[in-house]
Scaffold this motif. Structure first.
Motif, PDB file in Angstrom:
ATOM      1  N   ASP A   1      49.257  52.423  28.618  1.00 32.92           N
ATOM      2  CA  ASP A   1      47.979  51.795  28.999  1.00 32.92           C
ATOM      3  C   ASP A   1      48.118  50.311  29.343  1.00 32.92           C
ATOM      4  OD1 ASP A   1      46.754  54.248  28.439  1.00 32.92           O
ATOM      5  OD2 ASP A   1      46.447  53.698  26.336  1.00 32.92           O
ATOM      6  N   PRO A   2      49.075  49.931  30.204  1.00 37.16           N
ATOM      7  CA  PRO A   2      49.154  48.505  30.575  1.00 37.16           C
ATOM      8  C   PRO A   2      47.954  48.112  31.430  1.00 37.16           C
ATOM      9  CG  PRO A   2      50.637  49.794  31.944  1.00 37.16           C
ATOM     10  CD  PRO A   2      50.085  50.742  30.913  1.00 37.16           C
ATOM     11  N   SER A   3      47.518  46.874  31.286  1.00 39.35           N
ATOM     12  CA  SER A   3      46.422  46.385  32.123  1.00 39.35           C
ATOM     13  C   SER A   3      46.916  46.200  33.550  1.00 39.35           C
ATOM     14  CB  SER A   3      45.895  45.062  31.562  1.00 39.35           C
ATOM     15  OG  SER A   3      46.934  44.102  31.497  1.00 39.35           O
ATOM     16  N   PRO A   4      46.005  46.207  34.542  1.00 40.61           N
ATOM     17  CA  PRO A   4      46.426  46.049  35.934  1.00 40.61           C
ATOM     18  C   PRO A   4      47.248  44.776  36.145  1.00 40.61           C
ATOM     19  CG  PRO A   4      44.121  46.712  35.825  1.00 40.61           C
ATOM     20  CD  PRO A   4      44.548  46.415  34.419  1.00 40.61           C
ATOM     21  N   GLY A   5      48.383  44.908  36.829  1.00 39.99           N
ATOM     22  CA  GLY A   5      49.244  43.763  37.108  1.00 39.99           C
ATOM     23  C   GLY A   5      50.253  43.452  36.023  1.00 39.99           C
ATOM     24  N   THR A   6      50.216  44.210  34.905  1.00 41.84           N
ATOM     25  CA  THR A   6      51.159  43.958  33.812  1.00 41.84           C
ATOM     26  C   THR A   6      52.462  44.723  34.059  1.00 41.84           C
ATOM     27  OG1 THR A   6      49.393  43.610  32.210  1.00 41.84           O
ATOM     28  CG2 THR A   6      51.562  44.177  31.341  1.00 41.84           C
ATOM     29  N   THR A   7      53.585  44.009  34.112  1.00 42.81           N
ATOM     30  CA  THR A   7      54.918  44.614  34.213  1.00 42.81           C
ATOM     31  C   THR A   7      55.648  44.327  32.920  1.00 42.81           C
ATOM     32  OG1 THR A   7      54.922  44.211  36.598  1.00 42.81           O
ATOM     33  CG2 THR A   7      57.021  44.725  35.570  1.00 42.81           C
ATOM     34  N   LEU A   8      55.947  45.381  32.155  1.00 40.94           N
ATOM     35  CA  LEU A   8      56.455  45.193  30.814  1.00 40.94           C
ATOM     36  C   LEU A   8      57.512  46.250  30.507  1.00 40.94           C
ATOM     37  CD1 LEU A   8      55.972  43.446  28.256  1.00 40.94           C
ATOM     38  CD2 LEU A   8      54.336  45.181  27.508  1.00 40.94           C
ATOM     39  N   THR A   9      58.628  45.835  29.935  1.00 43.59           N
ATOM     40  CA  THR A   9      59.679  46.766  29.500  1.00 43.59           C
ATOM     41  C   THR A   9      60.008  46.485  28.040  1.00 43.59           C
ATOM     42  OG1 THR A   9      61.430  45.255  30.246  1.00 43.59           O
ATOM     43  CG2 THR A   9      60.676  46.941  31.804  1.00 43.59           C
ATOM     44  N   VAL A  10      60.620  47.492  27.372  1.00 52.43           N
ATOM     45  CA  VAL A  10      60.998  47.346  25.978  1.00 52.43           C
ATOM     46  C   VAL A  10      62.463  47.734  25.810  1.00 52.43           C
ATOM     47  CG1 VAL A  10      60.187  49.675  25.402  1.00 52.43           C
ATOM     48  CG2 VAL A  10      60.428  47.954  23.593  1.00 52.43           C
ATOM     49  N   GLU A  11      63.180  46.950  25.006  1.00 52.20           N
ATOM     50  CA  GLU A  11      64.592  47.213  24.716  1.00 52.20           C
ATOM     51  C   GLU A  11      64.802  47.077  23.204  1.00 52.20           C
ATOM     52  OE1 GLU A  11      66.741  44.304  26.861  1.00 52.20           O
ATOM     53  OE2 GLU A  11      66.228  45.100  28.847  1.00 52.20           O
ATOM     54  N   PRO A  12      65.478  48.046  22.560  1.00 50.26           N
ATOM     55  CA  PRO A  12      65.946  49.315  23.134  1.00 50.26           C
ATOM     56  C   PRO A  12      64.808  50.311  23.224  1.00 50.26           C
ATOM     57  CG  PRO A  12      66.476  49.230  20.814  1.00 50.26           C
ATOM     58  CD  PRO A  12      65.832  47.919  21.129  1.00 50.26           C
ATOM     59  N   ALA A  13      64.968  51.266  24.096  1.00 51.30           N
ATOM     60  CA  ALA A  13      63.960  52.315  24.206  1.00 51.30           C
ATOM     61  C   ALA A  13      64.127  53.339  23.086  1.00 51.30           C
ATOM     62  CB  ALA A  13      64.052  52.989  25.574  1.00 51.30           C
ATOM     63  N   LEU A  14      65.388  53.668  22.727  1.00 48.99           N
ATOM     64  CA  LEU A  14      65.654  54.656  21.678  1.00 48.99           C
ATOM     65  C   LEU A  14      65.778  53.973  20.321  1.00 48.99           C
ATOM     66  CD1 LEU A  14      68.210  57.039  23.431  1.00 48.99           C
ATOM     67  CD2 LEU A  14      65.766  57.435  22.992  1.00 48.99           C
ATOM     68  N   VAL A  15      65.139  54.581  19.317  1.00 48.24           N
ATOM     69  CA  VAL A  15      65.169  54.053  17.952  1.00 48.24           C
ATOM     70  C   VAL A  15      65.721  55.147  17.035  1.00 48.24           C
ATOM     71  CG1 VAL A  15      63.818  53.100  16.052  1.00 48.24           C
ATOM     72  CG2 VAL A  15      63.201  52.569  18.422  1.00 48.24           C
ATOM     73  N   PRO A  16      66.992  55.122  16.678  1.00 47.11           N
ATOM     74  CA  PRO A  16      67.544  56.127  15.751  1.00 47.11           C
ATOM     75  C   PRO A  16      67.003  55.893  14.342  1.00 47.11           C
ATOM     76  CG  PRO A  16      69.207  54.487  16.260  1.00 47.11           C
ATOM     77  CD  PRO A  16      68.035  54.165  17.134  1.00 47.11           C
ATOM     78  N   ALA A  17      66.670  56.988  13.668  1.00 47.70           N
ATOM     79  CA  ALA A  17      66.110  56.892  12.324  1.00 47.70           C
ATOM     80  C   ALA A  17      66.864  57.830  11.399  1.00 47.70           C
ATOM     81  CB  ALA A  17      64.624  57.231  12.344  1.00 47.70           C
TER      82      ALA A  17
END
Length: 792
Positions: free
Chosen positions: A510-526
């Motif tokens: 649900d990013p707002s219009p115009g928001t470019t966002l990435t997350v690192e790391p994508a995988l979270v081992p548990a």
């Protein structure tokens, strides 16, 4: 960026917003329903009795038009009635000038603004008493005929009940007023039970105690005032009272009042701000004279409304003293109001803006399906025009409340959400009671002024058993501002009680219009047990400037719809600071140094200028140690003090030099000493307070200086300086003056510098006029008359 923040601050003083669920499988139908603005039933009761003056009735009519123009929401119903008393056949206590009118078209608003003009001060033949009971019964009938749920009654009066001449109330004046007073309280109680607010507004010579007794009802939000009596001595108090009443009844928001003056045959411009969150606004213009013409221009356009500035426009009251422009989906920013006059006398004018907004709020519940006994985190954000509102000042004063209920019958729980990090996300915690089963309902509400909407619910169910994997998403800091390409860091804490390793994934949702966002790391081992994984959110270089928002979710990589935890994110993206902003401390230091140097220079110049003035000098003329005349400068601010020794029937006297004077003496300052220029001679330096011979017969001159310590003038003694004859300007022995060493000086130095004597000229070495501004004397004349040595 700052302008947008200010606009939000003006608009979002408080909110009544929708609460919708972001979970993809819950509340989807409710989320798609458009918000609506609350319509109103408004009744305006205007006192026309004989105790009200013509001027007071004119003020009441302005108030009625202002009230009518302030009812913004489509479907609102407005009625206006004048009242007096019914004292005999052919009379009516109530005169309905504007029957209930539903605002669905411009023509309806305009016709209501015009019919208010029928209000007038009653004569005895029309029934000029004051029957408040009949007026309020008429309002009760209007409100009971159906219509919008929110109801407000404005009672414009001086507060004085008077039915002494109305036979229906009894057989004597005392009994009539007494019976009416009792019935009045009953009718006010019925209005209160009907959910109506009653706002008494005082005009004329007001009985304030009686006026206070009319107020009834409660405000729509804790931040809005409850109905109360208001005395209206001027338009300013009127506009404040109407703004408070509508804010209390329907949570609309008024902007500040701006004022100006339209000259005869001229024009003036006023400006009002419409905030970015406004979905419906009305610009009210108090022009005093219906002949004044008004034009409205939206921000950034040279075309007047309705050519630009909104999706729909309604003009009303253009042929009256108060007109309005209602705008649907207005262009946010500063609107310009141009008022023009042809042959109309100069008028004081004013304008304000009233607005409402239909906005949304996001509600996040984590975990989305909690277990009995589990603590649940509740987050809320306010959105307007597709963006999250993050400015702390804009959100100041809001009341965010979430209530938890369940089908298993446990007592309702309520929590007030807070934003201690001031990042625009309001959060709180609720605990699912032990033993709770079945359905759970979270009801979120935000109350305040300026926003229209309703309340929505979020539904879920209690887990059958505790979740095998639980997690919490935390941000290291809640940064209010980042730049494109900037980052926000955090950690994911996971408790894995499944006994098996799990692969989890972080997702941006649900990013707002115009928001470019990435997350690192994508995988979270548990792994089994407790693990903590740091992460970094990075905003793209092309991210839109301004508020940006999104939801960070932790899901099971094997079954992505299974949300383990989530956290709302809202921040302001601002451009990279320039060199001026980065090195602000250098520019500040240079500014301080330059300012100090400038102030020092000004002080030095002022000191030099002051040092050369003859203020404080005084010349004494003495003969044989007896003072016979004294003279002070005519212009203390001048640089030279010019005088002559004049002989008249009273004897020798000092006089200011005139335009055609000869044998003129000049005194100037020369640092700590005094310069005396005798007629036709080189200047000599004197010591202040010391007498010096100037001719025969024991004549001496002394110059006293109040700036220094000169003491009393003392008797003249032998002097080394050349003496002068005041009668012919020559040395006392009659010979030609021999060249003697003179001195040039800097009045700011401590001692003179010797130089070769130079002939006397008409040039003033101190600045043009040889006598400063003290005299217009001229150089000594060659045609000297020995029989009249003083030029008399």
């Amino acid at each position: 960026m700052q302008l947008i923040k200010r606009l939000r601050l003006v608009g979002l003083v408080a909110l009544v917003v929708f609460v919708v669920a972001p979970h993809p499988t819950v509340g989807a139908a409710a989320k798609n329903q458009p918000p609506t603005l609350p319509s109103l039933q408004v009744v305006v009761l205007v006192d026309e009795s004989g105790s009200i003056s013509e001027a007071d009735v004119a003020a009441e009519k302005e108030a009625a038009r202002t009230i009518a123009a302030s009812a913004l929401a489509p479907g609102s119903v407005v009625s206006v009635a004048g009242f007096g008393s019914s004292d005999g056949p052919g009379q009516s206590a109530v005169h309905v000038v504007c029957p209930p009118t539903r605002f669905d078209a411009t023509q309806q608003r305009d016709s209501l603004a015009k019919c208010v003009g029928e209000l007038h001060r009653r004569t005895p033949q029309e029934g000029d008493g004051t029957d408040h009971v009949a007026a309020l019964q008429q309002a009760l009938a209007f409100l009971g005929a159906g219509g919008p749920e929110k109801k407000i009654v404005f009672l414009l009066t001086d507060g004085k009940l008077d039915v002494a001449k109305s036979p229906q109330w009894g057989d004597t004046p005392e009994r009539r007023n007494g019976a009416a007073a009792v019935r009045l309280q009953e009718v006010l109680g019925e209005l209160d039970q009907a959910g109506a607010q009653v706002w008494p507004l005082g005009f004329g010579s007001v009985d304030q105690a009686a006026l206070r007794g009319f107020a009834r009802g409660k405000s729509c939000a804790p931040s809005a005032p409850d109905p109360s009596d208001r005395i209206i001595p001027s338009s300013t108090e009127l506009k404040v009272a109407v703004a408070d009443a509508f804010s209390s009844a329907s949570c609309v928001k008024y902007g500040p009042l701006v004022t100006g003056n339209v000259p005869t045959g001229g024009s003036t411009e006023l400006t009002v701000d419409i905030p970015v969150i406004a979905s419906d606004a009305s610009i009210l213009v108090y022009k005093r004279d219906p002949r004044v013409q008004v034009e409205y221009r939206a921000p950034g356009t040279d075309k007047p409304a309705p050519a630009a500035g909104g999706s729909h426009f309604e003009f009303a009251g253009q042929t009256t003293e108060t007109e309005s422009l209602r705008i649907t989906d207005p262009e946010p920013g500063q609107w310009t109001i141009r008022l023009s006059s042809a042959d109309v006398p100069a008028q004081d004018v004013a304008a304000t803006v009233v607005f409402q907004a239909a906005v949304k709020a996001n509600l996040s519940v984590s975990p989305p399906q909690p277990a009995a006994g589990q603590s649940v985190s509740v987050d809320m954000q306010v959105w307007a025009r597709g963006k999250a509102i993050t400015d702390p000042q804009t959100l100041q004063g809001l009341s965010f409340v979430t209530t938890l209920t369940g089908s298993s019958g446990f007592p309702a729980q309520q929590v007030t959400l807070a934003d201690p990090d001031r990042d625009g996300t309001f959060a709180g915690n609720l605990t699912i009671p032990d033993g709770a089963t079945g359905d759970l309902t979270f009801t979120g509400q935000v109350t305040g002024i300026g926003i229209g909407g309703d309340t929505r619910v979020y539904s879920t169910r209690v887990q059958g058993r505790a979740a095998a994997i639980q997690a919490q998403v935390l941000f290291d800091t809640n940064r209010a501002t980042v730049t494109p390409g900037g980052t926000i860091t955090g950690t994911v804490s996971v408790t894995n009680n499944s006994g098996q390793p799990a692969n989890l994934r972080l997702q941006i949702a649900d990013p707002s219009p115009g928001t470019t966002l990435t997350v690192e790391p994508a995988l979270v081992p548990a792994a089994p047990g407790v693990t903590t994984t740091p992460f970094t959110l990075r905003f793209g270089a092309d991210t839109a400037l301004g508020p940006n928002a999104a939801t960070l979710r932790l899901v099971d990589d094997a079954s992505p719809p299974a949300v383990i935890a989530e956290r709302l994110l809202a921040t302001e993206v601002a451009p990279e600071p320039g060199i001026l902003e980065k090195l602000w401390w250098i520019w500040l230091g240079l500014g301080v140094l330059l300012t100090g140097a400038l102030l020092f220079g000004v002080a030095k110049l002022r000191s030099r200028n002051e040092a050369g003035k003859v203020r404080g000098l005084r010349v004494q003329l003495a003969q044989n140690d007896f003072m016979i005349s004294e003279l002070e400068p005519r212009n203390p601010n001048g640089k030279a003090f010019a005088f002559v020794v004049h002989d008249d029937f009273t004897g020798l006297q000092l006089q200011h030099a005139g335009p055609a004077e000869t044998n003129v003496y000049q005194v100037r300052r020369a640092g700590p000493q005094i310069s005396l220029a005798p007629p036709g001679q080189q200047p000599v330096l004197l010591t202040a307070g010391k007498h010096h011979e100037i001719g025969r017969d024991g004549l001496t001159l002394a110059v006293l200086d109040e700036r220094g310590t000169t003491g009393a003038a003392v008797a003249a003694g032998p002097v080394a300086e050349v003496s002068f004859d005041p009668f012919n300007g020559l040395p006392a022995n009659g010979s030609s003056p021999a060249p003697t060493p003179s001195a040039s000086w800097d009045p700011f130095e401590s001692s003179p510098t010797p130089q070769t004597p130079t002939p006397v000229t008409t040039t003033d070495p101190f600045g043009g006029d040889p006598f400063g501004s003290d005299s217009s004397a001229v150089p000594p004349s060659k045609d000297f008359d020995p029989n009249n040595p003083f030029g008399g």
